[in-house]
Structure formats: structure tokens, C-alpha cells
Write a protein that holds these residues in place. Structure first.
Motif, PDB file in Angstrom:
ATOM      1  N   GLY A  52      41.790  40.960  46.854  1.00  0.00           N
ATOM      2  CA  GLY A  52      43.195  41.361  46.847  1.00  0.00           C
ATOM      3  C   GLY A  52      44.149  40.191  46.740  1.00  0.00           C
ATOM      4  N   LEU A  53      43.644  39.069  46.260  1.00  0.00           N
ATOM      5  CA  LEU A  53      44.412  37.824  46.286  1.00  0.00           C
ATOM      6  C   LEU A  53      45.745  37.938  45.543  1.00  0.00           C
ATOM      7  N   THR A  54      45.739  38.560  44.368  1.00  0.00           N
ATOM      8  CA  THR A  54      46.949  38.620  43.544  1.00  0.00           C
ATOM      9  C   THR A  54      47.765  39.891  43.758  1.00  0.00           C
ATOM     10  N   ILE A  55      47.309  40.755  44.636  1.00  0.00           N
ATOM     11  CA  ILE A  55      47.945  42.061  44.819  1.00  0.00           C
ATOM     12  C   ILE A  55      49.023  41.963  45.894  1.00  0.00           C
ATOM     13  N   TYR A  59      50.707  46.644  49.062  1.00  0.00           N
ATOM     14  CA  TYR A  59      49.557  47.495  48.750  1.00  0.00           C
ATOM     15  C   TYR A  59      48.278  46.985  49.427  1.00  0.00           C
ATOM     16  N   GLY A  60      48.437  46.102  50.399  1.00  0.00           N
ATOM     17  CA  GLY A  60      47.301  45.632  51.165  1.00  0.00           C
ATOM     18  C   GLY A  60      46.732  44.302  50.733  1.00  0.00           C
ATOM     19  N   GLY A  61      47.319  43.682  49.696  1.00  0.00           N
ATOM     20  CA  GLY A  61      46.791  42.418  49.200  1.00  0.00           C
ATOM     21  C   GLY A  61      47.420  41.207  49.857  1.00  0.00           C
ATOM     22  N   ASN A  87      33.701  33.848  37.864  1.00  0.00           N
ATOM     23  CA  ASN A  87      34.003  34.892  36.890  1.00  0.00           C
ATOM     24  C   ASN A  87      34.138  36.256  37.549  1.00  0.00           C
ATOM     25  N   MET A  88      33.538  36.433  38.730  1.00  0.00           N
ATOM     26  CA  MET A  88      33.711  37.690  39.443  1.00  0.00           C
ATOM     27  C   MET A  88      35.172  37.946  39.788  1.00  0.00           C
ATOM     28  N   LEU A  89      35.949  36.873  39.923  1.00  0.00           N
ATOM     29  CA  LEU A  89      37.355  37.038  40.291  1.00  0.00           C
ATOM     30  C   LEU A  89      38.164  37.715  39.191  1.00  0.00           C
ATOM     31  N   THR A  90      37.636  37.735  37.963  1.00  0.00           N
ATOM     32  CA  THR A  90      38.330  38.488  36.915  1.00  0.00           C
ATOM     33  C   THR A  90      38.180  39.982  37.136  1.00  0.00           C
ATOM     34  N   LEU A  91      37.129  40.394  37.827  1.00  0.00           N
ATOM     35  CA  LEU A  91      36.769  41.810  37.935  1.00  0.00           C
ATOM     36  C   LEU A  91      37.514  42.536  39.050  1.00  0.00           C
ATOM     37  N   GLY A  92      38.677  42.104  39.371  1.00  0.00           N
ATOM     38  CA  GLY A  92      39.491  42.731  40.406  1.00  0.00           C
ATOM     39  C   GLY A  92      40.866  42.117  40.439  1.00  0.00           C
ATOM     40  N   PRO A  93      40.979  40.889  40.964  1.00  0.00           N
ATOM     41  CA  PRO A  93      42.297  40.259  41.050  1.00  0.00           C
ATOM     42  C   PRO A  93      42.997  40.079  39.710  1.00  0.00           C
ATOM     43  N   VAL A  94      42.252  39.854  38.618  1.00  0.00           N
ATOM     44  CA  VAL A  94      42.878  39.586  37.327  1.00  0.00           C
ATOM     45  C   VAL A  94      42.963  40.854  36.483  1.00  0.00           C
ATOM     46  N   PHE A  95      41.824  41.390  36.034  1.00  0.00           N
ATOM     47  CA  PHE A  95      41.854  42.544  35.135  1.00  0.00           C
ATOM     48  C   PHE A  95      42.526  43.753  35.774  1.00  0.00           C
ATOM     49  N   GLY A  96      42.296  43.940  37.068  1.00  0.00           N
ATOM     50  CA  GLY A  96      42.910  45.078  37.740  1.00  0.00           C
ATOM     51  C   GLY A  96      44.217  44.735  38.410  1.00  0.00           C
ATOM     52  N   GLY A  97      44.177  43.741  39.289  1.00  0.00           N
ATOM     53  CA  GLY A  97      45.343  43.421  40.100  1.00  0.00           C
ATOM     54  C   GLY A  97      46.554  43.010  39.288  1.00  0.00           C
ATOM     55  N   GLU A 115      42.606  50.286  46.213  1.00  0.00           N
ATOM     56  CA  GLU A 115      41.176  50.368  45.902  1.00  0.00           C
ATOM     57  C   GLU A 115      40.630  49.005  45.485  1.00  0.00           C
ATOM     58  N   ILE A 116      41.421  48.264  44.705  1.00  0.00           N
ATOM     59  CA  ILE A 116      40.976  46.936  44.266  1.00  0.00           C
ATOM     60  C   ILE A 116      40.883  45.998  45.462  1.00  0.00           C
ATOM     61  N   VAL A 117      41.855  46.082  46.362  1.00  0.00           N
ATOM     62  CA  VAL A 117      41.792  45.285  47.593  1.00  0.00           C
ATOM     63  C   VAL A 117      40.496  45.574  48.342  1.00  0.00           C
ATOM     64  N   ASP A 118      40.083  46.846  48.333  1.00  0.00           N
ATOM     65  CA  ASP A 118      38.876  47.259  49.053  1.00  0.00           C
ATOM     66  C   ASP A 118      37.596  47.026  48.257  1.00  0.00           C
ATOM     67  N   GLY A 119      37.704  46.346  47.099  1.00  0.00           N
ATOM     68  CA  GLY A 119      36.494  45.943  46.389  1.00  0.00           C
ATOM     69  C   GLY A 119      36.153  46.725  45.145  1.00  0.00           C
ATOM     70  N   ALA A 120      37.052  47.603  44.670  1.00  0.00           N
ATOM     71  CA  ALA A 120      36.778  48.291  43.402  1.00  0.00           C
ATOM     72  C   ALA A 120      36.635  47.260  42.286  1.00  0.00           C
ATOM     73  N   ILE A 121      35.645  47.450  41.436  1.00  0.00           N
ATOM     74  CA  ILE A 121      35.370  46.525  40.340  1.00  0.00           C
ATOM     75  C   ILE A 121      36.052  47.042  39.077  1.00  0.00           C
ATOM     76  N   VAL A 122      36.792  46.166  38.403  1.00  0.00           N
ATOM     77  CA  VAL A 122      37.559  46.552  37.224  1.00  0.00           C
ATOM     78  C   VAL A 122      37.147  45.675  36.039  1.00  0.00           C
ATOM     79  N   SER A 123      36.715  46.303  34.959  1.00  0.00           N
ATOM     80  CA  SER A 123      36.365  45.596  33.729  1.00  0.00           C
ATOM     81  C   SER A 123      37.508  45.712  32.723  1.00  0.00           C
ATOM     82  N   LEU A 124      37.454  44.885  31.684  1.00  0.00           N
ATOM     83  CA  LEU A 124      38.443  44.925  30.620  1.00  0.00           C
ATOM     84  C   LEU A 124      37.764  45.324  29.316  1.00  0.00           C
TER      85      LEU A 124
END
Length: 387
Positions: A52-55, A59-61, A87-97, A115-124
Motif C-alpha cells: 500500500g506504499l503509493t496508496i 484508503y488504508g495506504g 519487480n513484485m512492487l509493480t504488481l500492486g503499488p504501481v499497476f494498481g495503486g 484490496e491492493i493494500v491488503d495484498g491483491a495482485i494487479v497485472s498490466l
């Protein structure tokens, strides 16, 4: 100019190092061999608040920026994660957040950001088999049908799609017209388990624990509430996300290079040949010294790009330059680490072979060296467009 990390950034790096202490090089080697997503460390990163670094805090970030992403990414990569870790940091804080924070409406932010703060994985879902880096040339379509859009098409090299919760997907909502290739493209948040989605992992050279996938959309229906930003303006919406992707993809090869350099220095101190440590030889010392200087120089450009982004200023040139320079510096460091290790550099147990395989990707993705040079030539030096 202040080149020092803030106390908060240093604290986050220490926390990341503590997490990494439970996931050493053997962990990453095993994940690479098994081609298995590193769920264990992902869960720890989530618990520590890094997803949740960039959120925004609302919203909980954590409400932080790309400087912090870079700082923790460098720590994650250097202390074991190599290329795959940061690279895992793209899969939440960047692509999603970042995508949702910048372009989502309030309902979308309240729905997905926690959801992203709670660990939802987001792809691009961006690259396609025929379009490649020509994003305006995508063929995936999204046709309006009542209060839904129906998606059809194929994406490729979609990192993490096989384990993701959502795929932020670019699709054409209006036909391409002459002189307006970048118009008519829209951005959607697509649940990965939606009916009609088929995901196939791609066997590949590098970053094997973060699967890259072909994703086929066959009459996939999503609500109009899943349209991110304005219809037909998705290409322009995604540009900011691509700059942040370039910044984190600068930190990725840099941190892998730093890890490879650390391993090479340790080996040079311990390995003896002709009754002396090989690190006593200038033939070994000088390439390692060059890598140290190259990596530190690249780091300055990375933080400059991140700082510009966080300040709301245009960072297109800096983000591209940072990615180009860091990819070269990281690749050089991994290559020199192989050379220092000699024959043992090709053995799995010494880990540098994996870093060497993985870091090569940074010169191709998420944007190739050649396209970076074309961008700078055309958009910075004002030379005639070559593509």
C-alpha cells in the motif's frame, strides 16, 4: 541538492532488509527452479505495508511516492530478491495503486484500493503479440453492450496474470482513424477470474518465479463501472503509469547489479589462485570498481526521475534515461560477476548465473534500449521522428 535518504526512507529500507533476512538467496533459487510465485514474501510485504506504499492514507495506504518505491525496491533486490523481488512492487503499488489513484473515480478507489493494500495482485494487460511496444497498434477490442463492455483479444508477457486478482487492461473502444492512432483506446479493471479469460504461462529465460503469461479474452464482460478514466483516452492515462514502471524497472536491474557486485567482491576476497586471493589482482579489482561507479551514477538518475514524478513534474526523459543507464550498469555488473567467479559463475549454487539471466530482460522490457534512444532523439533532441 540533498542526496541523503530521509529518516523514514532509511527506516523502510531497514524494515525491508529485516524481511529479506528470512528469504535468502536459496529461497529465490528454489522459486526460480520451481517457477513458483513467491507468495510467502508477498504476504510479509503486505503485512509490513509495502503493497500500500503509493496508496493514499484515506484508503488504508501509506500515501508515499516513487522515491520510497525506489528505496525499498533497491533494498529488496540487493538483499536477495535480485530482479524478481523488486519487480513484485509493480504488481500492486504501481499497476494498481498508481493507476487507480490517478485515474479512478471515488467509487473505484473505495472499491479496489483497500484490496491492493491488503495484498491483491494487479497485472498490466498491455503488450500484444503483433503490437509489441507499439501500444497504439493493439487489436484487443472492448465493445459497449448496454451497461457492459465485451472484451476480445490477446495479451502477452502479462507478468503475474496467473496469480493476479485483477488485470488493468488496455483495449480499443473506437476504430483506429488516420492521424489519431492514440485515440479510441480505453483502460479497464478486469477481474482475473472473469468468464472467458484463459491464462497460459510462457516458458522463458529469466524471472521464472514471476510468471509471464498469454492472456486470451473471449467475450469477457465487464461492467461500465470498470472503465478506468475517460473512454477513448486510455492511452494517455497509461502514460503516467508507464513512467512509474520505467522508474521501478531502473531500480530492478540496479539492485540486481548491486547484489551481483556484493557476491563478486566476497568471492574475490575468499578465492585463492596462485597462492593469493584473486581480489589482489587489478584485473579483478578494476572491473568491480567500474561497476561500483556505474551503479552509483545510475542511482542518481533513478532518484532524480522519482523525485520529479513525486513533485508532479514531467519525468519522461529522466525515467527513460534512468531505465537505460541502470539496465546497462546492472547488466555489466552481473557479467563481471560471472567473470570473477570463473567456471563457478555458471553453477546454480553461486547464484550469479540467475542474476545474469534475469537482468538481461531489463534491456528489452518494459521498453527496449532502442526505443528509449528513439524517444530521446525525437522528444528531447527534436530530431525527425524515426518510427
Amino acid at each position: 541538492m540533498d542526496f541523503a535518504l530521509s529518516q523514514e526512507q532509511q527506516m523502510m529500507q531497514r524494515l525491508m532488509r529485516d524481511i529479506c533476512s528470512d528469504y535468502g538467496l536459496e529461497y529465490w533459487r528454489e522459486k526460480d527452479e520451481a517457477k513458483e510465485f513467491p507468495h510467502e514474501i508477498w504476504d510479509d510485504l503486505t503485512e509490513a505495508g509495502f503493497t500500500g506504499l503509493t496508496i493514499p492514507e484515506k484508503y488504508g495506504g501509506e500515501g508515499l511516492g516513487m522515491e520510497e518505491i525506489v528505496a525499498v525496491g533497491l533494498a529488496l533486490g540487493r538483499h536477495g530478491g535480485g530482479v524478481s523481488g523488486p519487480n513484485m512492487l509493480t504488481l500492486g503499488p504501481v499497476f494498481g495503486g498508481i493507476s487507480l489513484t490517478e485515474h479512478g473515480n471515488e467509487d473505484q478507489k473505495e472499491r479496489w484500493l483497500p484490496e491492493i493494500v491488503d495484498g491483491a495482485i494487479v497485472s498490466l494487460g498491455l503488450t500484444e503479440p503483433d503490437a509489441g511496444l507499439d501500444t497504439a497498434g493493439i487489436k484487443t477490442t472492448a465493445e459497449k453492450d448496454g451497461d457492459e463492455y465485451v472484451l476480445n483479444g490477446t495479451k502477452i508477457w502479462t507478468t503475474g496474470a496467473h496469480v493476479s486478482d485483477y488485470i488493468v487492461t488496455l483495449a480499443r473502444t473506437s476504430p483506429m482513424e488516420e492521424g489519431s492512432r492514440h485515440q479510441g483506446i480505453s483502460l479497464f479493471v478486469v477481474p482475473s477470474d472473469a468468464d472467458g479469460i484463459t491464462t497460459n504461462k510462457i516458458d522463458k529465460l529469466s524471472m521464472r518465479c514471476l510468471g509471464s503469461c498469454e492472456v486470451v479474452f473471449d467475450d469477457v464482460r465487464v461492467s461500465e463501472a470498470n472503465l478506468l478514466g475517460d473512454e477513448d483516452s486510455g492511452f494517455y492515462h497509461v502514460l503516467g503509469t508507464l513512467n512509474t514502471e520505467r522508474i521501478i524497472w531502473s531500480a530492478i536491474p540496479l539492485s540486481a547489479g548491486e547484489l551481483a557486485l556484493d557476491l563478486a567482491v566476497d568471492y574475490a576476497k575468499e578465492r585463492e589462485a596462485f597462492e593469493r586471493p584473486i581480489g589482489k589482482n587489478q584485473g579483478v579489482q578494476f572491473p568491480l570498481a567500474e561497476s561500483k561507479m556505474e551503479l552509483e551514477t545510475a542511482k542518481l538518475m533513478i532518484y532524480k526521475a522519482a523525485s520529479l514524478y513525486d513533485s508532479g513534474e514531467d519525468c519522461s526523459m529522466e525515467a527513460n534515461a534512468a531505465k537505460f543507464i541502470a539496465a546497462r550498469a546492472g547488466s555489466n555488473a552481473c557479467d563481471r560477476a560471472i567473470q570473477v567467479h570463473g567456471g563457478m559463475g555458471f553453477a546454480d549454487e553461486y547464484h550469479v548465473e540467475r542474476l545474469y539471466r534475469d537482468v538481461r530482460l531489463a534491456r528489452v522490457a518494459p521498453v527496449s534500449d532502442e526505443l528509449v534512444k528513439s524517444f530521446v532523439s525525437t522528444n528531447v533532441l527534436d530530431l525527425p521522428r524515426s518510427y
